[in-house]
Design a protein around this motif. Structure first.
Motif, short mmCIF file in Angstrom:
data_model
loop_
_atom_site.label_atom_id
_atom_site.label_comp_id
_atom_site.label_asym_id
_atom_site.label_seq_id
_atom_site.Cartn_x
_atom_site.Cartn_y
_atom_site.Cartn_z
N LEU A 153 0.89 -1.15 0.00
CA LEU A 153 0.00 0.00 0.00
C LEU A 153 0.93 1.20 0.00
O LEU A 153 1.65 1.43 0.98
CB LEU A 153 -0.86 -0.04 1.27
N LEU A 154 0.98 1.91 -1.11
CA LEU A 154 1.94 3.00 -1.30
C LEU A 154 1.25 4.34 -1.10
O LEU A 154 0.22 4.61 -1.73
CB LEU A 154 2.54 2.93 -2.70
N ILE A 159 6.82 8.43 -3.64
CA ILE A 159 6.17 7.71 -2.55
C ILE A 159 6.64 8.34 -1.24
O ILE A 159 7.83 8.61 -1.06
CB ILE A 159 6.55 6.21 -2.58
N SER A 160 5.71 8.54 -0.30
CA SER A 160 6.10 9.11 0.99
C SER A 160 5.91 8.13 2.15
O SER A 160 6.26 8.43 3.27
CB SER A 160 5.32 10.40 1.27
N GLY A 161 5.35 6.96 1.87
CA GLY A 161 5.17 5.96 2.92
C GLY A 161 4.61 4.68 2.34
O GLY A 161 4.25 4.61 1.15
N PHE A 162 4.55 3.64 3.18
CA PHE A 162 4.08 2.34 2.69
C PHE A 162 3.62 1.46 3.84
O PHE A 162 3.99 1.65 4.99
CB PHE A 162 5.21 1.62 1.93
N TRP A 163 2.80 0.49 3.50
CA TRP A 163 2.48 -0.65 4.34
C TRP A 163 2.72 -1.89 3.49
O TRP A 163 2.37 -1.91 2.31
CB TRP A 163 1.02 -0.66 4.78
N LEU A 164 3.30 -2.93 4.07
CA LEU A 164 3.43 -4.22 3.41
C LEU A 164 2.47 -5.17 4.11
O LEU A 164 2.58 -5.39 5.32
CB LEU A 164 4.88 -4.74 3.50
N LEU A 165 1.51 -5.69 3.35
CA LEU A 165 0.47 -6.55 3.90
C LEU A 165 0.61 -7.97 3.37
O LEU A 165 0.96 -8.18 2.21
CB LEU A 165 -0.93 -6.03 3.50
N GLY A 168 -8.17 16.99 2.45
CA GLY A 168 -7.99 17.39 1.06
C GLY A 168 -7.47 16.26 0.21
O GLY A 168 -7.85 15.11 0.37
N TRP A 169 -6.54 16.58 -0.69
CA TRP A 169 -6.02 15.64 -1.66
C TRP A 169 -5.15 14.59 -0.98
O TRP A 169 -4.31 14.91 -0.16
CB TRP A 169 -5.20 16.38 -2.72
N GLY A 170 -5.34 13.35 -1.34
CA GLY A 170 -4.50 12.26 -0.87
C GLY A 170 -4.64 11.10 -1.83
O GLY A 170 -5.64 10.98 -2.53
N GLU A 171 -3.62 10.26 -1.90
CA GLU A 171 -3.68 9.13 -2.82
C GLU A 171 -2.82 8.00 -2.28
O GLU A 171 -1.71 8.22 -1.79
CB GLU A 171 -3.17 9.55 -4.19
N ILE A 172 -3.37 6.79 -2.35
CA ILE A 172 -2.60 5.58 -2.07
C ILE A 172 -2.74 4.66 -3.27
O ILE A 172 -3.69 4.78 -4.05
CB ILE A 172 -3.03 4.87 -0.76
N GLU A 173 -1.79 3.79 -3.42
CA GLU A 173 -1.79 2.84 -4.53
C GLU A 173 -1.58 1.45 -3.95
O GLU A 173 -0.72 1.26 -3.08
CB GLU A 173 -0.65 3.19 -5.50
N LEU A 174 -2.34 0.49 -4.42
CA LEU A 174 -2.24 -0.90 -3.97
C LEU A 174 -1.59 -1.71 -5.08
O LEU A 174 -2.09 -1.74 -6.21
CB LEU A 174 -3.64 -1.44 -3.66
N ARG A 175 -0.47 -2.37 -4.76
CA ARG A 175 0.26 -3.17 -5.75
C ARG A 175 0.63 -4.52 -5.15
O ARG A 175 1.12 -4.58 -4.03
CB ARG A 175 1.55 -2.46 -6.16
#
Length: 141
Positions: free
Chosen positions: A5-6, A75-81, A103-110
């Protein structure tokens, strides 16, 4: 299955603006839920790109470039699941608080590629499995 989760960088994260105590508390509740469910492998925030370097290959060698970098794609942070399915990973991603606080925010799941996704060479797959086992043993020490 492992998923990243980026957290996408924002102007604030690149300017080293500290998150509010409220956002940190909200993120801690989210992290606690991930830990309680047994799906969090690791996670953290990244310092602004001004503190980083990029190494590029240009066909003739390697080049080191000091940050800061253009914010797009950073990327400013992450979780590894570690979860059972893409759907479960998406459920956890949807529970994530807005990492920008408002406000604006975005995460990416890879999804992370496993050795079997990259090669059919059984010897290389076994080498990767052996490395993972050694890493787990080292972590346990």
């Amino acid at each position: 299955m492992r998923f990243l989760l980026l957290v996408k960088a924002t102007e604030g994260s690149e300017a080293a603006m500290l998150p509010s105590d409220e956002l940190i508390a909200e993120m801690m509740r989210y992290n606690e839920a991930l830990v309680k469910a047994g799906v969090l492998v690791d996670g953290g925030g990244l310092l602004p790109s001004a503190t980083g370097v990029r190494i590029t290959w240009d066909g003739g060698g390697k080049k080191v470039t000091e940050g800061p970098f253009d914010r797009s794609g950073l990327i400013s942070g992450f979780w590894l699941l570690q979860v059972k399915s893409r759907e479960e990973a998406l459920e956890w991603a949807m529970r994530c608080p807005n990492p920008s606080g408002s406000g604006w925010g975005e995460i990416e799941l890879r999804q992370l590629a496993e050795a079997e996704d990259l090669t059919e060479n059984e010897e290389l797959i076994q080498q990767e499995a052996a490395l993972k086992a050694r890493l787990e043993q080292q972590r346990g020490s």
